[in-house]
Write a protein that holds these residues in place. Structure first.
Motif, PDB file in Angstrom:
ATOM      1  N   ALA A  61       0.859  -1.191   0.000  1.00 14.73           N
ATOM      2  CA  ALA A  61       0.000   0.000   0.000  1.00 14.73           C
ATOM      3  C   ALA A  61       0.888   1.231   0.000  1.00 14.73           C
ATOM      4  O   ALA A  61       1.808   1.346   0.812  1.00 14.73           O
ATOM      5  CB  ALA A  61      -0.885   0.011   1.247  1.00 14.73           C
ATOM      6  N   LEU A  62       0.630   2.130  -0.934  1.00 19.36           N
ATOM      7  CA  LEU A  62       1.332   3.429  -0.939  1.00 19.36           C
ATOM      8  C   LEU A  62       0.559   4.310   0.031  1.00 19.36           C
ATOM      9  O   LEU A  62      -0.641   4.535  -0.162  1.00 19.36           O
ATOM     10  CB  LEU A  62       1.309   4.033  -2.342  1.00 19.36           C
ATOM     11  N   ASP A  63       1.250   4.795   1.050  1.00 22.85           N
ATOM     12  CA  ASP A  63       0.534   5.543   2.089  1.00 22.85           C
ATOM     13  C   ASP A  63       1.536   6.420   2.835  1.00 22.85           C
ATOM     14  O   ASP A  63       2.634   5.965   3.179  1.00 22.85           O
ATOM     15  CB  ASP A  63      -0.097   4.534   3.064  1.00 22.85           C
ATOM     16  N   GLU A  64       1.144   7.671   3.060  1.00 27.48           N
ATOM     17  CA  GLU A  64       2.078   8.588   3.729  1.00 27.48           C
ATOM     18  C   GLU A  64       2.405   8.150   5.161  1.00 27.48           C
ATOM     19  O   GLU A  64       3.355   8.656   5.748  1.00 27.48           O
ATOM     20  CB  GLU A  64       1.512  10.008   3.693  1.00 27.48           C
ATOM     21  N   ARG A  65       1.614   7.200   5.720  1.00 24.48           N
ATOM     22  CA  ARG A  65       1.907   6.718   7.076  1.00 24.48           C
ATOM     23  C   ARG A  65       2.804   5.482   7.057  1.00 24.48           C
ATOM     24  O   ARG A  65       3.057   4.871   8.095  1.00 24.48           O
ATOM     25  CB  ARG A  65       0.603   6.330   7.792  1.00 24.48           C
ATOM     26  N   GLY A  66       3.230   5.090   5.873  1.00 21.40           N
ATOM     27  CA  GLY A  66       3.991   3.846   5.737  1.00 21.40           C
ATOM     28  C   GLY A  66       5.465   3.983   6.077  1.00 21.40           C
ATOM     29  O   GLY A  66       5.916   5.014   6.575  1.00 21.40           O
ATOM     30  N   LEU A  92      -0.498  -0.347  -4.474  1.00 25.43           N
ATOM     31  CA  LEU A  92      -1.865   0.161  -4.397  1.00 25.43           C
ATOM     32  C   LEU A  92      -1.874   1.653  -4.043  1.00 25.43           C
ATOM     33  O   LEU A  92      -1.423   2.050  -2.958  1.00 25.43           O
ATOM     34  CB  LEU A  92      -2.640  -0.625  -3.333  1.00 25.43           C
ATOM     35  N   ILE A  93      -2.388   2.457  -4.955  1.00 25.11           N
ATOM     36  CA  ILE A  93      -2.455   3.913  -4.756  1.00 25.11           C
ATOM     37  C   ILE A  93      -3.913   4.304  -4.529  1.00 25.11           C
ATOM     38  O   ILE A  93      -4.779   4.006  -5.352  1.00 25.11           O
ATOM     39  CB  ILE A  93      -1.863   4.665  -5.971  1.00 25.11           C
ATOM     40  N   GLY A  94      -4.168   4.970  -3.424  1.00 25.61           N
ATOM     41  CA  GLY A  94      -5.546   5.332  -3.073  1.00 25.61           C
ATOM     42  C   GLY A  94      -6.027   6.585  -3.788  1.00 25.61           C
ATOM     43  O   GLY A  94      -5.275   7.266  -4.482  1.00 25.61           O
ATOM     44  N   ALA A  95      -7.301   6.890  -3.593  1.00 26.91           N
ATOM     45  CA  ALA A  95      -7.898   8.103  -4.161  1.00 26.91           C
ATOM     46  C   ALA A  95      -7.853   9.212  -3.106  1.00 26.91           C
ATOM     47  O   ALA A  95      -7.087   9.120  -2.135  1.00 26.91           O
ATOM     48  CB  ALA A  95      -9.315   7.796  -4.625  1.00 26.91           C
ATOM     49  N   SER A  96      -8.688  10.233  -3.265  1.00 29.02           N
ATOM     50  CA  SER A  96      -8.619  11.428  -2.394  1.00 29.02           C
ATOM     51  C   SER A  96      -8.731  11.115  -0.899  1.00 29.02           C
ATOM     52  O   SER A  96      -8.132  11.795  -0.072  1.00 29.02           O
ATOM     53  CB  SER A  96      -9.745  12.396  -2.767  1.00 29.02           C
ATOM     54  N   ASP A  97      -9.508  10.082  -0.551  1.00 29.09           N
ATOM     55  CA  ASP A  97      -9.698   9.770   0.870  1.00 29.09           C
ATOM     56  C   ASP A  97      -8.741   8.708   1.393  1.00 29.09           C
ATOM     57  O   ASP A  97      -8.872   8.267   2.547  1.00 29.09           O
ATOM     58  CB  ASP A  97     -11.155   9.336   1.108  1.00 29.09           C
ATOM     59  N   CYS A 112       5.883   4.637   2.245  1.00 32.12           N
ATOM     60  CA  CYS A 112       5.732   6.088   2.192  1.00 32.12           C
ATOM     61  C   CYS A 112       6.764   6.652   1.214  1.00 32.12           C
ATOM     62  O   CYS A 112       7.934   6.260   1.256  1.00 32.12           O
ATOM     63  CB  CYS A 112       5.979   6.617   3.610  1.00 32.12           C
ATOM     64  N   LEU A 113       6.329   7.543   0.333  1.00 32.81           N
ATOM     65  CA  LEU A 113       7.269   8.149  -0.629  1.00 32.81           C
ATOM     66  C   LEU A 113       7.815   9.468  -0.100  1.00 32.81           C
ATOM     67  O   LEU A 113       8.530  10.172  -0.811  1.00 32.81           O
ATOM     68  CB  LEU A 113       6.553   8.396  -1.961  1.00 32.81           C
ATOM     69  N   GLY A 114       7.465   9.819   1.112  1.00 33.33           N
ATOM     70  CA  GLY A 114       7.849  11.099   1.703  1.00 33.33           C
ATOM     71  C   GLY A 114       6.736  11.487   2.661  1.00 33.33           C
ATOM     72  O   GLY A 114       5.621  10.980   2.531  1.00 33.33           O
ATOM     73  N   THR A 115       7.025  12.386   3.577  1.00 43.18           N
ATOM     74  CA  THR A 115       6.017  12.663   4.609  1.00 43.18           C
ATOM     75  C   THR A 115       4.910  13.615   4.147  1.00 43.18           C
ATOM     76  O   THR A 115       3.920  13.789   4.833  1.00 43.18           O
ATOM     77  CB  THR A 115       6.702  13.203   5.880  1.00 43.18           C
ATOM     78  N   MET A 116       5.080  14.230   2.984  1.00 41.63           N
ATOM     79  CA  MET A 116       4.029  15.123   2.488  1.00 41.63           C
ATOM     80  C   MET A 116       2.968  14.321   1.732  1.00 41.63           C
ATOM     81  O   MET A 116       3.252  13.253   1.194  1.00 41.63           O
ATOM     82  CB  MET A 116       4.631  16.179   1.561  1.00 41.63           C
ATOM     83  N   THR A 117       1.750  14.866   1.679  1.00 41.88           N
ATOM     84  CA  THR A 117       0.666  14.218   0.938  1.00 41.88           C
ATOM     85  C   THR A 117       0.778  14.597  -0.532  1.00 41.88           C
ATOM     86  O   THR A 117       0.816  15.778  -0.877  1.00 41.88           O
ATOM     87  CB  THR A 117      -0.709  14.689   1.470  1.00 41.88           C
ATOM     88  N   LEU A 118       0.818  13.586  -1.386  1.00 46.07           N
ATOM     89  CA  LEU A 118       0.933  13.812  -2.832  1.00 46.07           C
ATOM     90  C   LEU A 118      -0.408  13.548  -3.513  1.00 46.07           C
ATOM     91  O   LEU A 118      -1.156  12.650  -3.093  1.00 46.07           O
ATOM     92  CB  LEU A 118       1.975  12.858  -3.433  1.00 46.07           C
ATOM     93  N   GLN A 119      -0.703  14.294  -4.555  1.00 48.69           N
ATOM     94  CA  GLN A 119      -1.842  13.991  -5.408  1.00 48.69           C
ATOM     95  C   GLN A 119      -1.573  12.582  -5.965  1.00 48.69           C
ATOM     96  O   GLN A 119      -0.417  12.237  -6.250  1.00 48.69           O
ATOM     97  CB  GLN A 119      -1.907  15.069  -6.511  1.00 48.69           C
TER      98      GLN A 119
HETATM   99  C1  LIG Z   1      -4.324  12.486  -2.038  1.00 56.74           C
HETATM  100  S1  LIG Z   1      -3.622  11.040  -1.365  1.00 56.74           S
HETATM  101  C2  LIG Z   1      -4.794  10.588  -0.124  1.00 56.74           C
HETATM  102  C3  LIG Z   1      -4.664  11.365   1.119  1.00 56.74           C
HETATM  103  C4  LIG Z   1      -5.604  10.830   2.179  1.00 56.74           C
HETATM  104  N1  LIG Z   1      -6.284  11.919   2.785  1.00 56.74           N
HETATM  105  C5  LIG Z   1      -4.852  10.026   3.203  1.00 56.74           C
HETATM  106  O1  LIG Z   1      -4.978  10.343   4.376  1.00 56.74           O
HETATM  107  O2  LIG Z   1      -4.172   9.062   2.861  1.00 56.74           O
HETATM  108  C6  LIG Z   1      -3.964   9.820  -2.577  1.00 56.74           C
HETATM  109  C7  LIG Z   1      -3.093   8.599  -2.531  1.00 56.74           C
HETATM  110  O3  LIG Z   1      -1.793   8.947  -3.014  1.00 56.74           O
HETATM  111  C8  LIG Z   1      -0.810   8.133  -2.373  1.00 56.74           C
HETATM  112  N2  LIG Z   1       0.095   9.018  -1.641  1.00 56.74           N
HETATM  113  C9  LIG Z   1      -0.030  10.342  -1.450  1.00 56.74           C
HETATM  114  N3  LIG Z   1       1.000  10.819  -0.747  1.00 56.74           N
HETATM  115  C10 LIG Z   1       1.817   9.768  -0.498  1.00 56.74           C
HETATM  116  C11 LIG Z   1       3.083   9.624   0.165  1.00 56.74           C
HETATM  117  N4  LIG Z   1       3.684  10.640   0.731  1.00 56.74           N
HETATM  118  N5  LIG Z   1       3.621   8.393   0.218  1.00 56.74           N
HETATM  119  C12 LIG Z   1       3.008   7.337  -0.365  1.00 56.74           C
HETATM  120  N6  LIG Z   1       1.830   7.417  -0.997  1.00 56.74           N
HETATM  121  C13 LIG Z   1       1.244   8.610  -1.077  1.00 56.74           C
HETATM  122  C14 LIG Z   1      -1.541   7.187  -1.431  1.00 56.74           C
HETATM  123  O4  LIG Z   1      -1.758   5.955  -2.059  1.00 56.74           O
HETATM  124  C15 LIG Z   1      -2.859   7.943  -1.194  1.00 56.74           C
HETATM  125  O5  LIG Z   1      -3.887   7.065  -0.824  1.00 56.74           O
END
Ligand SMILES: C[S@@+](CC[C@H](N)C(=O)[O-])C[C@H]1O[C@@H](n2cnc3c(N)ncnc32)[C@H](O)[C@@H]1O
Length: 146
Positions: A61-66, A92-97, A112-119
């Protein structure tokens, strides 16, 4: 080893779409990588679709908390998965939520690809470049310099 990158929603950012297409093309000489798009929707629906589309794969799972990896950590992971005989790695890349807790628990790893939230399309583009970099390091090309 094959790669399956799964993302929700059709691409909307032209520059990201072009960049992803470029890395897809560059990666062809190294590995088989497929990008699968699932329908956008609520966090629960998207997570369910991502899990369904990645059945039987080694799931990340791609996730900023990873977990944060260096690129060299990523190279070592890829080497280890190849040694273990992993057939397909699904990213696995999630959507807006973002992802549900259930999805995170169902994955083998959370990255996690970095601590910032990416589109999400930006996350895809950065991920593609890192996979390309990993294969260049493994092949010893001059793409990666230290
Ligand atoms: C706009 S982000 C979703 C933000 C959402 N509010 C959250 O709390 O995860 C959309 C997706 O992009 C990926 N993504 C965004 N920033 C990321 C990061 N820093 N590291 C890894 N994946 C990221 C994740 O898969 C996330 O579910």
């Amino acid at each position: 080893m094959n790669w399956k990158v799964i993302i929700a929603g059709k691409p909307a950012l032209k520059f990201a779409k072009d960049g992803v297409a470029d890395y897809e093309k560059r990666l062809r000489r190294f590995a088989k990588l497929e990008i699968v798009t699932v329908r956008d929707g609520s966090r629960e629906d998207v997570s369910e679709r991502l899990l369904k589309a990645s059945e039987g794969c080694f799931r990340i799972a791609l996730d900023e908390r990873g977990a944060s990896w260096t690129t060299m950590d990523f190279v070592e992971k890829v080497n280890a998965w190849e040694m273990r005989g992993v057939k397909t790695v699904a990213l696995l890349i999630g959507a807006s939520d973002g992802h549900t807790e259930e999805l995170r628990k169902s994955c083998d790893l959370t990255l996690c690809l970095g601590t910032m939230t990416l589109q999400h399309e930006m996350a895809l583009l950065i991920l593609m470049e890192q996979i390309y970099r990993v294969y260049n390091i493994k092949a010893g090309t001059p793409y990666h310099r230290v």
